[in-house]
Structures are given as structure tokens and as C-alpha cells.
Design an enzyme around this catalytic site. Structure first.
Site, short mmCIF file in Angstrom:
data_model
loop_
_atom_site.label_atom_id
_atom_site.label_comp_id
_atom_site.label_asym_id
_atom_site.label_seq_id
_atom_site.Cartn_x
_atom_site.Cartn_y
_atom_site.Cartn_z
N ARG A 77 -4.14 9.08 0.56
CA ARG A 77 -3.05 8.10 0.47
C ARG A 77 -3.48 6.77 1.10
NH1 ARG A 77 1.52 8.84 -2.74
NH2 ARG A 77 2.62 7.52 -1.27
N THR A 108 2.24 1.65 -2.57
CA THR A 108 2.68 1.83 -3.97
C THR A 108 2.65 0.52 -4.75
OG1 THR A 108 4.12 3.63 -3.19
CG2 THR A 108 4.57 2.73 -5.39
N HIS A 163 -2.67 7.96 -8.82
CA HIS A 163 -1.66 8.82 -8.18
C HIS A 163 -2.33 9.70 -7.14
CE1 HIS A 163 1.57 11.70 -7.54
NE2 HIS A 163 0.61 12.61 -7.55
N GLU A 222 1.35 20.02 -7.34
CA GLU A 222 0.70 19.21 -8.37
C GLU A 222 -0.63 19.81 -8.81
OE1 GLU A 222 0.71 15.31 -6.55
OE2 GLU A 222 2.89 15.15 -6.72
N TYR A 274 6.90 14.05 -12.05
CA TYR A 274 7.69 13.00 -11.40
C TYR A 274 9.16 13.39 -11.22
CZ TYR A 274 3.90 9.52 -11.50
OH TYR A 274 2.74 8.81 -11.28
N PHE A 287 13.50 3.28 -12.81
CA PHE A 287 12.16 3.13 -13.37
C PHE A 287 11.62 4.43 -13.99
CE2 PHE A 287 11.69 4.02 -8.80
CZ PHE A 287 10.82 5.11 -8.81
N ARG A 318 -5.57 0.43 -4.78
CA ARG A 318 -4.51 -0.39 -5.39
C ARG A 318 -4.62 -1.84 -4.95
NH1 ARG A 318 0.29 4.04 -4.32
NH2 ARG A 318 0.20 5.13 -6.32
N LYS A 324 -4.62 6.90 -13.41
CA LYS A 324 -3.56 6.73 -14.40
C LYS A 324 -4.11 6.05 -15.67
CE LYS A 324 0.17 6.50 -10.95
NZ LYS A 324 1.30 5.69 -10.40
N ASN A 383 -0.22 0.83 -11.19
CA ASN A 383 -0.90 0.92 -9.89
C ASN A 383 -2.06 1.90 -9.83
OD1 ASN A 383 0.58 3.22 -9.79
ND2 ASN A 383 1.75 2.69 -7.96
P1 DAT Z 1 3.47 6.66 -5.04
O1 DAT Z 1 2.82 6.65 -6.40
O2 DAT Z 1 2.86 5.66 -4.12
O3 DAT Z 1 3.58 8.04 -4.45
P2 DAT Z 1 6.32 6.89 -5.64
O4 DAT Z 1 6.12 8.39 -5.59
O5 DAT Z 1 7.41 6.34 -4.81
O6 DAT Z 1 4.97 6.12 -5.25
O7 DAT Z 1 6.59 6.44 -7.13
C1 DAT Z 1 5.84 7.01 -8.20
C2 DAT Z 1 5.44 5.90 -9.13
O8 DAT Z 1 6.60 5.31 -9.71
C3 DAT Z 1 4.71 4.74 -8.46
O9 DAT Z 1 3.32 4.99 -8.35
C4 DAT Z 1 5.02 3.60 -9.36
C5 DAT Z 1 6.41 3.91 -9.87
N1 DAT Z 1 7.43 3.22 -9.04
C6 DAT Z 1 7.82 3.55 -7.79
N2 DAT Z 1 8.76 2.72 -7.33
C7 DAT Z 1 8.98 1.83 -8.32
C8 DAT Z 1 9.84 0.72 -8.49
N3 DAT Z 1 10.68 0.33 -7.51
N4 DAT Z 1 9.78 0.04 -9.66
C9 DAT Z 1 8.95 0.40 -10.66
N5 DAT Z 1 8.11 1.46 -10.56
C10 DAT Z 1 8.12 2.17 -9.42
MG MG Z 2 4.68 9.69 -4.99
#
Ligand code: DAT
Ligand code: MG
Length: 149
Positions: A85, A91, A115, A126, A49, A57, A102, A9, A112
Site C-alpha cells: 500500500r 488513492t 490495486h 482477493e 469491489y 463512483f 500512483r 488495472k 490510478n
Molecule cells: P484504494 O484503491 O486505494 O484501495 P478504495 O478502495 O477506497 O481505494 O477505492 C477503490 C477504487 O475506487 C479506487 O482505487 C478508485 C475508485 N475511487 C475511490 N474513491 C473514489 C472517488 N471518490 N471518486 C471516484 N473514484 C473513486
Molecule cells: Mg481499496
């Protein structure tokens, strides 16, 4: 063998961690079959996303992921999706195990670093969102006999 989509990222690129992160997957034994730097457009970010649209968020996530260049890559190998993963960690970086990417390099959930696709289906989606077919390379490696039994 599976393929999964990974992306350093904008925070990882700015912090000069792209090489280190790619290196972890190389050293693990995964084969890199696609690799490029790009600046993600708003449309691409919203597609990528899409599952998070409407969440509180979402806007900051799209703003962040489009805020600077990313390094996109595709790895291939046994159980690549779930293995990647696990290598990324949880996350929330403060909750991620210390040996994970991470866990080693991040603090805030909105910064973080990496991705990675969360399922085979997301990986296929993706990969095709970020890479054209001709940007993915098929090749064999002599070393595979020393990585896989
Ligand atoms: P991951 O990236 O582990 O697959 P995710 O798909 O649930 O996690 O979310 C995508 C991204 O969104 C994640 O890398 C960071 C952001 N994110 C997720 N949950 C969040 C939250 N509760 N507050 C702020 N950012 C968040
Ligand atoms: Mg995700």
C-alpha cells in the site's frame, strides 16, 4: 510472512506499465508467488469491489476495471500488505507521494493504475477470488538471505 493481492488495472496495462510495476515489487525484495493476465467479468468486479456498492463512483469503477485486461499478481514477504500500500501511494494520484506508483504515473482517481489489498483479511479474500490454489507457487530463493537478516 504475508501475502497480498496486487493488480495492474486496465489503464496500467494499456500504458505499458505492467512490467515497470511488477519490477518495483521484485526490486524491493518481495517474492512473486502468482502472476497472470485476465479480463475481469462484471460479476467478479462487483464481488471484488463489493464494499463500494451503492457509492456514486461504483458503476464507473466496475466499468473501468472490466474495460480491458488486467495483470493480477500475488507477492509474499514481511509486512507485504501495508508495504505494498505504501509503495502504491494514496488513492488519488495527485495526492500520492511522487516516489510511489500512483504518484509517479497517475493523475485522476479513476485511472490510478494499481490495486492492492488494504488488509490481511481483504488480501485472503482477493487472492482466493482471483487465484486457484494450484496457481500459487511455493519456492525458496537463495537471495532471501541478502534481503532478510
Ligand atoms: P484504494 O484503491 O486505494 O484501495 P478504495 O478502495 O477506497 O481505494 O477505492 C477503490 C477504487 O475506487 C479506487 O482505487 C478508485 C475508485 N475511487 C475511490 N474513491 C473514489 C472517488 N471518490 N471518486 C471516484 N473514484 C473513486
Ligand atoms: Mg481499496
Amino acid at each position: 510472512m504475508e501475502r497480498t493481492y496486487l493488480m495492474v488495472k486496465p489503464d496500467g496495462v494499456q500504458r505499458n506499465l505492467a512490467g515497470e510495476i511488477i519490477s518495483r515489487f521484485e526490486k524491493k525484495g518481495f517474492k512473486i508467488v502468482g502472476l497472470k493476465m485476465l479480463r475481469i467479468s462484471r460479476e467478479m468486479a462487483e464481488k471484488h469491489y463489493g464494499e463500494h456498492a451503492g457509492k456514486p463512483f461504483f458503476e464507473s469503477l466496475v466499468g473501468f476495471i472490466t474495460s480491458g485486461p488486467v495483470v493480477a499478481f500475488v507477492i509474499e514477504g514481511k509486512d507485504a500488505v501495508s508495504a505494498a500500500r505504501d509503495m502504491m501511494g494514496a488513492t488519488n494520484p495527485l495526492k500520492a507521494a511522487p516516489g510511489t506508483i500512483r504518484g509517479a504515473y497517475g493523475i485522476d482517481i479513476g485511472r490510478n493504475i494499481i490495486h492492492g489489498s488494504d488488509s490481511l483479511e481483504s488480501a485472503a479474500r482477493e487472492i482466493s477470488l482471483f487465484f486457484k490454489e494450484e496457481e500459487l507457487v511455493e519456492y525458496s530463493r537463495e537471495v532471501d538471505g541478502w534481503i532478510y537478516e
